[in-house]
Design a protein around this motif. Sequence first.
Motif, mmCIF file in Angstrom:
data_model
loop_
_atom_site.group_PDB
_atom_site.id
_atom_site.type_symbol
_atom_site.label_atom_id
_atom_site.label_comp_id
_atom_site.label_asym_id
_atom_site.label_seq_id
_atom_site.Cartn_x
_atom_site.Cartn_y
_atom_site.Cartn_z
ATOM 1 N N PHE A 69 0.838 -1.193 0.000
ATOM 2 C CA PHE A 69 0.000 0.000 0.000
ATOM 3 C C PHE A 69 0.877 1.249 0.000
ATOM 4 O O PHE A 69 1.198 1.817 1.038
ATOM 5 N N TRP A 70 1.296 1.642 -1.186
ATOM 6 C CA TRP A 70 2.052 2.873 -1.400
ATOM 7 C C TRP A 70 3.330 2.939 -0.557
ATOM 8 O O TRP A 70 3.811 4.025 -0.222
ATOM 9 N N GLY A 71 3.880 1.782 -0.227
ATOM 10 C CA GLY A 71 5.122 1.755 0.522
ATOM 11 C C GLY A 71 4.987 2.049 1.998
ATOM 12 O O GLY A 71 5.994 2.313 2.663
ATOM 13 N N TYR A 72 3.762 2.008 2.551
ATOM 14 C CA TYR A 72 3.539 2.281 3.966
ATOM 15 C C TYR A 72 3.040 1.007 4.647
ATOM 16 O O TYR A 72 1.865 0.642 4.529
ATOM 17 N N PRO A 73 3.906 0.314 5.381
ATOM 18 C CA PRO A 73 3.455 -0.920 6.040
ATOM 19 C C PRO A 73 2.433 -0.674 7.137
ATOM 20 O O PRO A 73 1.639 -1.566 7.444
ATOM 21 N N ASN A 74 2.438 0.516 7.731
ATOM 22 C CA ASN A 74 1.448 0.801 8.777
ATOM 23 C C ASN A 74 0.032 0.771 8.223
ATOM 24 O O ASN A 74 -0.909 0.323 8.890
ATOM 25 N N ILE A 75 -0.137 1.263 6.987
ATOM 26 C CA ILE A 75 -1.457 1.241 6.360
ATOM 27 C C ILE A 75 -1.896 -0.198 6.113
ATOM 28 O O ILE A 75 -3.066 -0.559 6.309
ATOM 29 N N ALA A 76 -0.958 -1.034 5.693
ATOM 30 C CA ALA A 76 -1.290 -2.438 5.465
ATOM 31 C C ALA A 76 -1.725 -3.115 6.764
ATOM 32 O O ALA A 76 -2.705 -3.875 6.786
#
Length: 464
Positions: free
Chosen positions: A373-380
């Motif tokens: 997700f757009w390079g943001y693991p926190n969002i995943a």
Amino acid sequence: MGEASAEEFVVVQEPVERNGSLREKRFLDFLKASPPREWLQKLSRSSRSLRRMRVPFTRKIDWPALLNYVKRWLRNPLNIALLIWVMAVCISFLFMGMISIGLMNGVIKESSRRKEWVEACNQIMNALFTIMCVYQYPKLLHHLILAVRWKSDDATALRMVYSKKGQARPRERLHIALVIGLLHMTCVAQFTLCGLFWAYDRSSRPDLLVNACLAVGILAPIAAAVYTLYGPLSRKIESGLERETTETEMETGCSRKDKRVIITRPEWVGGLLDCSDDLTVGYLSFFCTFCVFGWNMERLGFGNMYVHILTFIFLVLTPLWVFSVTGLHIDDHGVKEAVGVIGVLLCFLGLLYGAFWRIQMRKKFKLPGNFFFWGYPNIADALQWLFCWSCALAQEVRTGNFYDVEEGRFYGKNQLFFDGETEEGEERPALQPLSHEGAVKPLAPPPMHTMVKASQESRQNEIS
């Protein structure tokens, strides 16, 4: 409070020395900055007395550092939730103030309608503060139990929260208990105020009791904060007591020599949807989410199990209950429906509590992140918990089962190495996965220097 982190400080230009040492500069120190000389010179034209004033400009705001601090602060999901809560309270208070002073008379011409809107704002703010107190109360109740029990581990845990730098101080139990008592008074006052708003309408509500609850709810947390920051819990302790505490901590930390292998690059055990690898964990994660989550958090070293269970339950169920009851006391039909929708939405967003601790687990144990997700693991992590919470929890539990968790690290399960052989003298095997985790690849053997070090320590123990 506990030891200040590096994020609480902002780099300032040209540090000022006093008595040969640098003064400690905190984030809000720019509020103490003196006015610039040019500003004083402009004022001196109209007043002779100001001409003799020579106030040097000692410091100024470092805007890039301030901007970086804000960015780091917003990376924490809890800070974002707190910011949204503060914005909702400010909007409600501002709207109520505009109605009270007559700025909305042109828009809301009827006096009865204005009173209804004021009551709606009061009910909404009451709901917001009640939810905040409900979220914090499990942790405060746990701190109260620790203060009453006051064992060695209890005192250490409370020092990290309420004492500066987590150091022991004279009569600290009394001081910590006083702060905890003030915070409990805040919650009790808010719960009483909530009962008054729900039990009485605006015409029959006892103003004296309401004002008393408001006064206690405002003054008690301020007194607790001031006592914590400037009271005995923040004063500098004597060198002897500090040395004794440090030596005790060193003895405790060095009391045991762990010869097991530290897993520096762990992996998630199975994929997100591989619940069939352990059906028992999968079923329990779905039907007993709160209990399994709290148990797993305590096992991983993230706090007390019961605090996590109660906090998670309150985050998911309290918004629906509080906002539903609040909506019953609002006369405007549109506002009533909006409050009910907000309650349902907050119930759904309560699952982000699990996502927050999944993020902490991934960072603490250096588990791989999902950068889809757009390079943001926190969002995943957040989306996994929002739309498949039981699968995410089952994956976390399987990972915790696969390793030994101690002192914030992952260790190889039941593996001791001596000169490339096990204690029984057999050839050293790789750390194999459990039978029901066949999809996971065996972990690589530990590096040679780790085995040599463990062998040397074992020989020294045998000689001694």
